[in-house]
Design a protein around this motif. Structure first.
Motif, PDB file in Angstrom:
ATOM      1  N   ALA A  84      50.113  49.898  35.765  1.00 53.84           N
ATOM      2  CA  ALA A  84      50.289  48.583  35.158  1.00 53.84           C
ATOM      3  C   ALA A  84      51.642  47.984  35.542  1.00 53.84           C
ATOM      4  N   LEU A  85      52.679  48.808  35.551  1.00 49.54           N
ATOM      5  CA  LEU A  85      54.007  48.322  35.945  1.00 49.54           C
ATOM      6  C   LEU A  85      54.032  47.902  37.410  1.00 49.54           C
ATOM      7  N   ALA A  86      53.340  48.673  38.268  1.00 51.56           N
ATOM      8  CA  ALA A  86      53.299  48.343  39.693  1.00 51.56           C
ATOM      9  C   ALA A  86      52.586  47.022  39.950  1.00 51.56           C
ATOM     10  N   GLU A  89      53.460  42.079  38.650  1.00 50.76           N
ATOM     11  CA  GLU A  89      53.762  40.840  39.371  1.00 50.76           C
ATOM     12  C   GLU A  89      52.585  40.336  40.190  1.00 50.76           C
ATOM     13  N   SER A  90      51.450  41.004  40.105  1.00 49.82           N
ATOM     14  CA  SER A  90      50.266  40.524  40.832  1.00 49.82           C
ATOM     15  C   SER A  90      49.748  39.244  40.183  1.00 49.82           C
ATOM     16  N   GLU A  91      49.038  38.441  40.965  1.00 48.04           N
ATOM     17  CA  GLU A  91      48.517  37.178  40.448  1.00 48.04           C
ATOM     18  C   GLU A  91      47.540  37.422  39.306  1.00 48.04           C
ATOM     19  N   ALA A  92      46.707  38.454  39.449  1.00 43.43           N
ATOM     20  CA  ALA A  92      45.728  38.755  38.399  1.00 43.43           C
ATOM     21  C   ALA A  92      46.426  39.099  37.091  1.00 43.43           C
ATOM     22  N   ALA A  93      47.473  39.934  37.162  1.00 44.11           N
ATOM     23  CA  ALA A  93      48.186  40.333  35.947  1.00 44.11           C
ATOM     24  C   ALA A  93      48.924  39.153  35.328  1.00 44.11           C
ATOM     25  N   LYS A  94      49.497  38.300  36.161  1.00 44.55           N
ATOM     26  CA  LYS A  94      50.206  37.124  35.643  1.00 44.55           C
ATOM     27  C   LYS A  94      49.259  36.179  34.927  1.00 44.55           C
ATOM     28  N   LYS A  95      48.102  35.951  35.519  1.00 48.09           N
ATOM     29  CA  LYS A  95      47.121  35.055  34.888  1.00 48.09           C
ATOM     30  C   LYS A  95      46.593  35.657  33.599  1.00 48.09           C
ATOM     31  N   ALA A  96      46.361  36.964  33.595  1.00 50.34           N
ATOM     32  CA  ALA A  96      45.871  37.618  32.383  1.00 50.34           C
ATOM     33  C   ALA A  96      46.909  37.547  31.269  1.00 50.34           C
ATOM     34  N   ALA A 131      44.411  44.445  31.927  1.00 49.24           N
ATOM     35  CA  ALA A 131      44.217  43.714  33.175  1.00 49.24           C
ATOM     36  C   ALA A 131      45.219  44.168  34.237  1.00 49.24           C
ATOM     37  N   ALA A 132      46.475  44.356  33.833  1.00 48.38           N
ATOM     38  CA  ALA A 132      47.495  44.810  34.790  1.00 48.38           C
ATOM     39  C   ALA A 132      47.192  46.222  35.280  1.00 48.38           C
ATOM     40  N   ALA A 133      46.718  47.083  34.376  1.00 47.90           N
ATOM     41  CA  ALA A 133      46.469  48.477  34.738  1.00 47.90           C
ATOM     42  C   ALA A 133      45.393  48.612  35.800  1.00 47.90           C
ATOM     43  N   CYS A 134      44.376  47.749  35.756  1.00 49.04           N
ATOM     44  CA  CYS A 134      43.275  47.905  36.708  1.00 49.04           C
ATOM     45  C   CYS A 134      43.418  47.019  37.942  1.00 49.04           C
ATOM     46  N   ALA A 135      44.467  46.181  37.977  1.00 51.73           N
ATOM     47  CA  ALA A 135      44.597  45.234  39.085  1.00 51.73           C
ATOM     48  C   ALA A 135      44.727  45.927  40.433  1.00 51.73           C
ATOM     49  N   GLY A 136      45.292  47.129  40.440  1.00 48.68           N
ATOM     50  CA  GLY A 136      45.472  47.842  41.702  1.00 48.68           C
ATOM     51  C   GLY A 136      44.267  48.646  42.152  1.00 48.68           C
ATOM     52  N   ALA A 246      36.332  38.613  44.185  1.00 48.86           N
ATOM     53  CA  ALA A 246      37.060  37.893  43.141  1.00 48.86           C
ATOM     54  C   ALA A 246      37.991  38.835  42.381  1.00 48.86           C
ATOM     55  N   ASP A 247      39.022  38.264  41.769  1.00 48.60           N
ATOM     56  CA  ASP A 247      39.942  39.072  40.978  1.00 48.60           C
ATOM     57  C   ASP A 247      39.507  39.148  39.516  1.00 48.60           C
ATOM     58  N   THR A 248      38.275  38.761  39.236  1.00 50.33           N
ATOM     59  CA  THR A 248      37.811  38.718  37.850  1.00 50.33           C
ATOM     60  C   THR A 248      37.609  40.103  37.246  1.00 50.33           C
ATOM     61  N   LEU A 249      37.574  41.157  38.055  1.00 51.21           N
ATOM     62  CA  LEU A 249      37.401  42.487  37.493  1.00 51.21           C
ATOM     63  C   LEU A 249      38.569  42.829  36.575  1.00 51.21           C
ATOM     64  N   ALA A 250      39.781  42.390  36.935  1.00 51.83           N
ATOM     65  CA  ALA A 250      40.934  42.631  36.065  1.00 51.83           C
ATOM     66  C   ALA A 250      40.735  41.958  34.715  1.00 51.83           C
ATOM     67  N   PHE A 251      40.205  40.733  34.733  1.00 52.67           N
ATOM     68  CA  PHE A 251      39.918  40.057  33.479  1.00 52.67           C
ATOM     69  C   PHE A 251      38.822  40.784  32.711  1.00 52.67           C
TER      70      PHE A 251
END
Length: 361
Positions: A84-86, A89-96, A131-136, A246-251
């Motif tokens: 999640a920390l890594a 700063e990803s776009e998905a984590a920022k939007k979430a 959302a941040a944890a799964c973004a990667g 799509a980046d919707t999986l993070a959401f």
């Protein structure tokens, strides 16, 4: 269906009461006939899978878990927070995070959002961290990404409810024990997966829901109702995000964390009926498969620990090195050392808010 059957005559011979009973009987029979005419199913419950899982969630004790199971839970905890920390700063984590803050009505709350200077409500901190944890897309599990749901949800509820580190670890172990069994029970065939989509974002809910139910302090019946509400609130299987990138999986995964906290609060306040959903063939598996593996729900529960199969084992040194690499873009070397010390010794922590402060800017 006769609502007066079994009562002594002195309680049922009053004409007004008989009229009321007659109306209730008529209405119940009418509704049953309507349900049948509309194609709804009514099944007799013949198993006790939901009750067995509910009792296990409610009664399991930290002291009963083998040492290697506890160590694997700590490994998963540290890995998930690191990921999640890594990705913070990803776009998905920022939007979430922006969405979570909007849903929370502002930045005020009791639960840490990892890697930023914000605290939100239980539901929305769980969503942002999930959302941040799964973004990667890091997790290596055949059914999905359970750690990305279990850890953020467990942390948010434990921090808000002032639970101990032992209680947090217990809830994480239970999350994997139930999630792995539920997912195995409803796995589709290759043909069904191609035709219906794959439900990994659906059964993902139970990885988040189990720790939320345990840490909220519910009794066995409330947990049963909470699990059953989970079957109602699981999303329909779909794999569109896999086909179009799509980046919707993070959401999706963030929303499962958010929903789990809400369902635990709902179960605490009570619902009428809605129990034993894993025992009704029309309640959950029909969206995934026609060949439910019902024995999987409770197979060797409390004896064989599925958490050991869910995530590849790492040594403490490997876990620490990986965390340092992932967290280095957010925290100083000194802060990372403090975090790792706290997480490796979390079973001795009585108040997670002190570690939550270390995990925020």
């Amino acid at each position: 269906m006769n609502w007066t059957a079994g009562y002594p005559a002195k309680y049922t011979d009053h004409r007004l009461l008989q009229k009321k009973a007659s109306l209730i009987n008529y209405t119940a029979n009418f509704l049953m006939e309507r349900r049948m005419a509309m194609g709804f199913n009514h099944h007799e419950i013949k198993t006790n899978r939901t009750q067995v899982l509910s009792e296990y969630i409610n009664s399991a004790r930290f002291e009963d878990f083998p040492a290697n199971v506890v160590e694997r839970a700590k490994q998963i905890l540290i890995e998930t927070i690191g990921e999640a920390l890594a990705s913070v700063e990803s776009e998905a984590a920022k939007k979430a995070l922006a969405l979570a803050e909007c849903a929370c009505g502002g930045p005020d709350g009791t639960c840490a959002v990892w890697g930023v200077n914000k605290r939100l409500s239980m539901e929305n901190a769980a969503m942002a961290n999930g959302a941040a944890a799964c973004a990667g897309g890091w997790e290596q599990n055949p059914f999905g990404m359970p750690a990305c749901a279990a850890v953020p949800t467990a942390w948010a509820v434990a921090e808000a409810k002032k639970r101990s580190g032992r209680e947090l670890l217990t809830s994480l172990i239970l999350a994997f024990e139930v999630y792995e069994r539920v997912a195995a029970a409803v796995q589709p065939t290759a043909k069904e997966r191609a035709e219906k989509g794959y439900g990994r974002a659906s059964w993902q809910l139970f990885a988040a829901l189990v720790p939320a139910l345990r840490l909220t302090g519910l009794d066995t019946l409330q947990i049963n109702k909470g699990l059953s509400m989970g079957t109602v609130c699981s999303v329909i299987p779909a794999s569109h995000y896999e086909s179009d990138g799509a980046d919707t999986l993070a959401f999706e995964y963030g929303f499962r964390c958010q929903t789990a906290v809400t369902l635990a609060c709902c179960a605490l306040r009570g619902t009428e009926n809605l129990e034993d959903a894993f025992d009704d063939p029309s309640a959950y598996p029909l969206h995934f498969t026609d060949e439910e593996h019902g024995e999987q729900y409770t197979q060797d529960v409390g004896k064989v620990y599925r958490i050991l199969e869910a995530v590849p084992e790492k040594s403490a040194g490997e876990t620490a090195n990986d965390f340092q690499k992932r967290a280095s873009s957010v925290f100083s070397v000194e802060r990372i050392g403090q975090i790792l010390t706290a997480l490796f010794e979390i079973e001795y922590c009585e108040d997670l808010s002190s570690i939550g402060k270390l995990l925020t800017l």
